[in-house]
Design a protein around this motif. Structure first.
Motif, PDB file in Angstrom:
ATOM      1  N   VAL A   1      -4.623 -12.680   4.435  1.00 49.56           N
ATOM      2  CA  VAL A   1      -3.790 -11.661   5.086  1.00 49.56           C
ATOM      3  C   VAL A   1      -2.844 -12.215   6.148  1.00 49.56           C
TER       4      VAL A   1
ATOM      5  N   PRO B   1      -0.804 -15.457  -9.592  1.00 46.36           N
ATOM      6  CA  PRO B   1      -1.600 -15.736 -10.790  1.00 46.36           C
ATOM      7  C   PRO B   1      -3.081 -15.812 -10.432  1.00 46.36           C
TER       8      PRO B   1
ATOM      9  N   SER C   1      -5.402 -13.025  -1.544  1.00 44.69           N
ATOM     10  CA  SER C   1      -3.957 -13.275  -1.688  1.00 44.69           C
ATOM     11  C   SER C   1      -3.627 -14.615  -1.051  1.00 44.69           C
ATOM     12  N   GLN C   2      -4.557 -15.549  -1.196  1.00 44.31           N
ATOM     13  CA  GLN C   2      -4.325 -16.902  -0.685  1.00 44.31           C
ATOM     14  C   GLN C   2      -3.291 -17.590  -1.556  1.00 44.31           C
ATOM     15  N   LEU C   3      -2.895 -18.736  -1.136  1.00 39.47           N
ATOM     16  CA  LEU C   3      -2.125 -19.660  -1.941  1.00 39.47           C
ATOM     17  C   LEU C   3      -2.797 -19.724  -3.327  1.00 39.47           C
ATOM     18  N   THR C   4      -1.992 -19.699  -4.399  1.00 40.04           N
ATOM     19  CA  THR C   4      -2.555 -19.643  -5.752  1.00 40.04           C
ATOM     20  C   THR C   4      -3.626 -20.716  -5.996  1.00 40.04           C
TER      21      THR C   4
ATOM     22  N   MET D   1       2.444 -11.796   1.428  1.00 44.83           N
ATOM     23  CA  MET D   1       2.008 -10.677   0.576  1.00 44.83           C
ATOM     24  C   MET D   1       0.786  -9.991   1.164  1.00 44.83           C
TER      25      MET D   1
ATOM     26  N   ASP E   1       2.052  -5.389  -9.915  1.00 44.37           N
ATOM     27  CA  ASP E   1       2.840  -4.421  -9.144  1.00 44.37           C
ATOM     28  C   ASP E   1       4.130  -3.947  -9.794  1.00 44.37           C
ATOM     29  N   LYS E   2       4.770  -4.810 -10.609  1.00 49.69           N
ATOM     30  CA  LYS E   2       6.081  -4.415 -11.155  1.00 49.69           C
ATOM     31  C   LYS E   2       5.973  -3.179 -12.058  1.00 49.69           C
TER      32      LYS E   2
HETATM   33  N1  LIG Z   1       2.796  -9.687  -6.702  1.00 48.80           N
HETATM   34  C1  LIG Z   1       3.883 -10.259  -6.231  1.00 48.80           C
HETATM   35  O1  LIG Z   1       4.992  -9.761  -6.398  1.00 48.80           O
HETATM   36  C2  LIG Z   1       3.798 -11.545  -5.449  1.00 48.80           C
HETATM   37  C3  LIG Z   1       4.899 -11.984  -4.710  1.00 48.80           C
HETATM   38  C4  LIG Z   1       4.786 -13.159  -3.965  1.00 48.80           C
HETATM   39  C5  LIG Z   1       3.602 -13.885  -3.993  1.00 48.80           C
HETATM   40  N2  LIG Z   1       2.555 -13.449  -4.742  1.00 48.80           N
HETATM   41  C6  LIG Z   1       1.294 -14.219  -4.786  1.00 48.80           C
HETATM   42  O2  LIG Z   1       0.595 -14.032  -3.565  1.00 48.80           O
HETATM   43  C7  LIG Z   1      -0.057 -15.233  -3.177  1.00 48.80           C
HETATM   44  C8  LIG Z   1       0.362 -15.579  -1.745  1.00 48.80           C
HETATM   45  O3  LIG Z   1       1.759 -15.753  -1.696  1.00 48.80           O
HETATM   46  P1  LIG Z   1       2.588 -15.574  -0.335  1.00 48.80           P
HETATM   47  O4  LIG Z   1       4.013 -15.526  -0.726  1.00 48.80           O
HETATM   48  O5  LIG Z   1       1.983 -14.476   0.463  1.00 48.80           O
HETATM   49  O6  LIG Z   1       2.276 -16.992   0.356  1.00 48.80           O
HETATM   50  P2  LIG Z   1       2.073 -17.332   1.912  1.00 48.80           P
HETATM   51  O7  LIG Z   1       2.293 -18.811   2.007  1.00 48.80           O
HETATM   52  O8  LIG Z   1       2.891 -16.451   2.770  1.00 48.80           O
HETATM   53  O9  LIG Z   1       0.538 -17.007   2.185  1.00 48.80           O
HETATM   54  C9  LIG Z   1      -0.493 -17.839   1.721  1.00 48.80           C
HETATM   55  C10 LIG Z   1      -1.826 -17.437   2.307  1.00 48.80           C
HETATM   56  O10 LIG Z   1      -2.830 -18.345   1.844  1.00 48.80           O
HETATM   57  C11 LIG Z   1      -3.502 -18.924   2.970  1.00 48.80           C
HETATM   58  N3  LIG Z   1      -3.959 -20.267   2.647  1.00 48.80           N
HETATM   59  C12 LIG Z   1      -5.239 -20.576   2.315  1.00 48.80           C
HETATM   60  N4  LIG Z   1      -5.354 -21.880   2.136  1.00 48.80           N
HETATM   61  C13 LIG Z   1      -4.165 -22.449   2.345  1.00 48.80           C
HETATM   62  C14 LIG Z   1      -3.676 -23.776   2.305  1.00 48.80           C
HETATM   63  N5  LIG Z   1      -4.477 -24.812   2.022  1.00 48.80           N
HETATM   64  N6  LIG Z   1      -2.362 -23.980   2.579  1.00 48.80           N
HETATM   65  C15 LIG Z   1      -1.547 -22.945   2.875  1.00 48.80           C
HETATM   66  N7  LIG Z   1      -1.972 -21.649   2.904  1.00 48.80           N
HETATM   67  C16 LIG Z   1      -3.257 -21.404   2.654  1.00 48.80           C
HETATM   68  C17 LIG Z   1      -2.494 -18.848   4.096  1.00 48.80           C
HETATM   69  O11 LIG Z   1      -3.135 -18.919   5.331  1.00 48.80           O
HETATM   70  C18 LIG Z   1      -1.864 -17.491   3.843  1.00 48.80           C
HETATM   71  O12 LIG Z   1      -2.695 -16.458   4.335  1.00 48.80           O
HETATM   72  C19 LIG Z   1       0.336 -16.292  -4.214  1.00 48.80           C
HETATM   73  O13 LIG Z   1      -0.712 -16.465  -5.135  1.00 48.80           O
HETATM   74  C20 LIG Z   1       1.540 -15.713  -4.904  1.00 48.80           C
HETATM   75  O14 LIG Z   1       1.636 -16.104  -6.275  1.00 48.80           O
HETATM   76  C21 LIG Z   1       2.644 -12.304  -5.451  1.00 48.80           C
END
Ligand SMILES: NC(=O)c1ccc[n+]([C@@H]2O[C@H](COP(=O)([O-])OP(=O)(O)OC[C@H]3O[C@@H](n4cnc5c(N)ncnc54)[C@H](O)[C@@H]3O)[C@@H](O)[C@H]2O)c1
Length: 390
Positions: A20, A121, A96-99, A24, A148-149
């Motif tokens: 969080v 993913p 919703s962590q890094l993939t 996202m 979501d789309k």
């Molecule tokens: N559904 C959608 O439309 C949509 C859009 C964008 C991203 N996403 C997905 O959401 C997820 C998060 O994307 P985001 O854009 O919020 O990314 P972001 O970089 O803003 O957030 C990443 C989150 O993961 C955490 N995290 C845990 N371990 C980590 C590490 N080792 N290094 C860095 N961060 C780490 C971070 O602290 C942070 O809370 C991804 O899997 C992405 O594919 C989905």
């Protein structure tokens, strides 16, 4: 209603929310979904009770978690994921962590008996995603992935047209997705830098083909084959700290997909296209009886009886105002935030077993299409998409 009666009409559901502090996780999932649902007094269940989500924020950075919790009035946060998963009072794990971090955390949550909902993913590889689906099934926990789309107003209206038979036989779907993401040197980038580093799980094919899979499957017909060409238009970028790095991941993808019913879908995806369209995503659908162009919010149609009759003649001024010849599809309903709508569906799925089609097998299908897209690009050929699950 007095306070006791109020409490008796409510049912609490604890949610361990990991990721969080990210873009996202914070905006779409915590603020616009879980906290918005709380503010509205929970989700109404069939038995008259209101289901109130009660989040505990989990992450690596205590200061960031504390600040978010304070700002949004969330009572609980922790940096101890293992401890949070061990608490039997919290029924759901959200990720919703890094993939690249997702699969092990999801597996740990399943092992702890949590129902799991997460971002796409689902994993970096489809075999791992299918393994998570099997683990969840064996553990008897409910599972879901963000799609979501499908809940965007434009896509909902498009689906309405498809279901009504408006198009006749659909033969073509053409999508344009993308916008310019700044390099990060003279203006900050508006997306996280890991998106542009292959070694950190970045890349537009991995990111967007998950979306295209469920959009195409659910709106038009199953994706049966893929052909993809990727590229890195911007090979040099600057990260959140202003440090230069190599853009090692693909930031542009030209994909073509064969669907059931002989439909051909072509979708261009890019973080290095400048926008000359009405919205950041637009999808044109052509059929024998009519066509439509849908975006995030809008959807416009042209029926065969209102189709103009252009004649190719560059010697004269263009006599047509083509955009003016399309008609808006009315909303006819109130569209809530798509992430929130899907959260409400998942909460009902957990609490009362209501259907939820967006499960881990669906998540695995998205990962599979991304994987095959990357392979098609590497091998410069069409690739069939084998059936996953049932
Ligand atoms: N559904 C959608 O439309 C949509 C859009 C964008 C991203 N996403 C997905 O959401 C997820 C998060 O994307 P985001 O854009 O919020 O990314 P972001 O970089 O803003 O957030 C990443 C989150 O993961 C955490 N995290 C845990 N371990 C980590 C590490 N080792 N290094 C860095 N961060 C780490 C971070 O602290 C942070 O809370 C991804 O899997 C992405 O594919 C989905």
């Amino acid at each position: 209603m007095n306070e006791d009666e109020h409490r008796m009409s409510e049912r609490r559901i604890g949610i361990v929310m990991n990721g969080v502090t990210g873009r996202m996780g914070l905006n779409q999932h915590l603020i616009r979904s879980v906290l918005a649902i709380r503010k509205e007094g929970g989700v109404a269940l069939a038995d008259g009770l209101r289901l109130i989500p009660d989040p505990i924020l989990v992450g690596r950075n205590a200061a960031k978690l504390e600040a978010i919790a304070k700002e949004h009035g969330v009572a609980r946060w922790t940096t101890d994921l293992r401890g949070a998963l061990a608490d039997k009072d919290d029924a759901i794990y959200f990720d919703s962590q890094l993939t690249a971090m997702r699969a092990p955390s999801v597996a740990a949550a399943i092992a702890a008996g949590k129902h799991v909902y997460c971002e796409k993913p689902l994993a970096e590889e489809s075999a791992v995603a299918m393994r998570l689906a099997e683990l969840a099934k064996a553990a008897g926990v409910k599972h879901g992935v963000v799609q979501d789309k499908l809940f965007l107003p434009g896509m909902r209206k498009l689906k309405r047209l498809v279901d009504s038979g408006f198009f006749g036989r659909i033969f073509s779907v053409r999508g344009e997705f993308g916008y310019w993401v700044f390099e990060g040197d003279w203006q900050p980038a508006q997306r996280p830098s890991w998106n542009y580093r292959k070694q950190d799980g970045g890349g537009i094919i991995k990111d967007m083909f998950c979306h295209w899979r469920y959009v195409l499957d659910h709106t038009f017909g199953r994706v049966r084959a893929v052909q993809c060409l990727g590229g890195t238009a911007i090979p040099e970028r600057w990260d959140e700290q202003g440090v230069r790095y190599d853009g090692t991941a693909d930031d542009t993808a030209y994909g073509t997909f064969e669907l059931d019913g002989g439909i051909v879908a072509q979708i261009n995806s890019s973080w290095s296209f400048r926008v000359y369209r009405d919205e950041l995503f637009s999808l044109q659908v052509d059929g024998t009886l009519g066509s439509a162009v849908a975006g995030l919010r809008e959807c416009r149609t042209q029926h065969r009886v209102t189709t103009p009759r252009p004649v190719w003649n560059p010697d004269i001024e263009n006599p047509f105002r083509f955009r003016e010849q399309w008609e808006d599809v009315p909303d006819n309903e109130v569209f809530d935030n798509g992430f929130k709508v899907q959260w409400e569906m998942f909460l009902r799925h957990v609490a009362e077993g209501k259907a939820f089609p967006h499960d881990f097998v669906e998540g695995a299908r998205g990962v599979q299409l991304a994987e095959l897209g990357l392979r098609s690009w590497a091998e410069r050929r069409w690739i069939d998409v084998p059936e996953l699950g049932s």
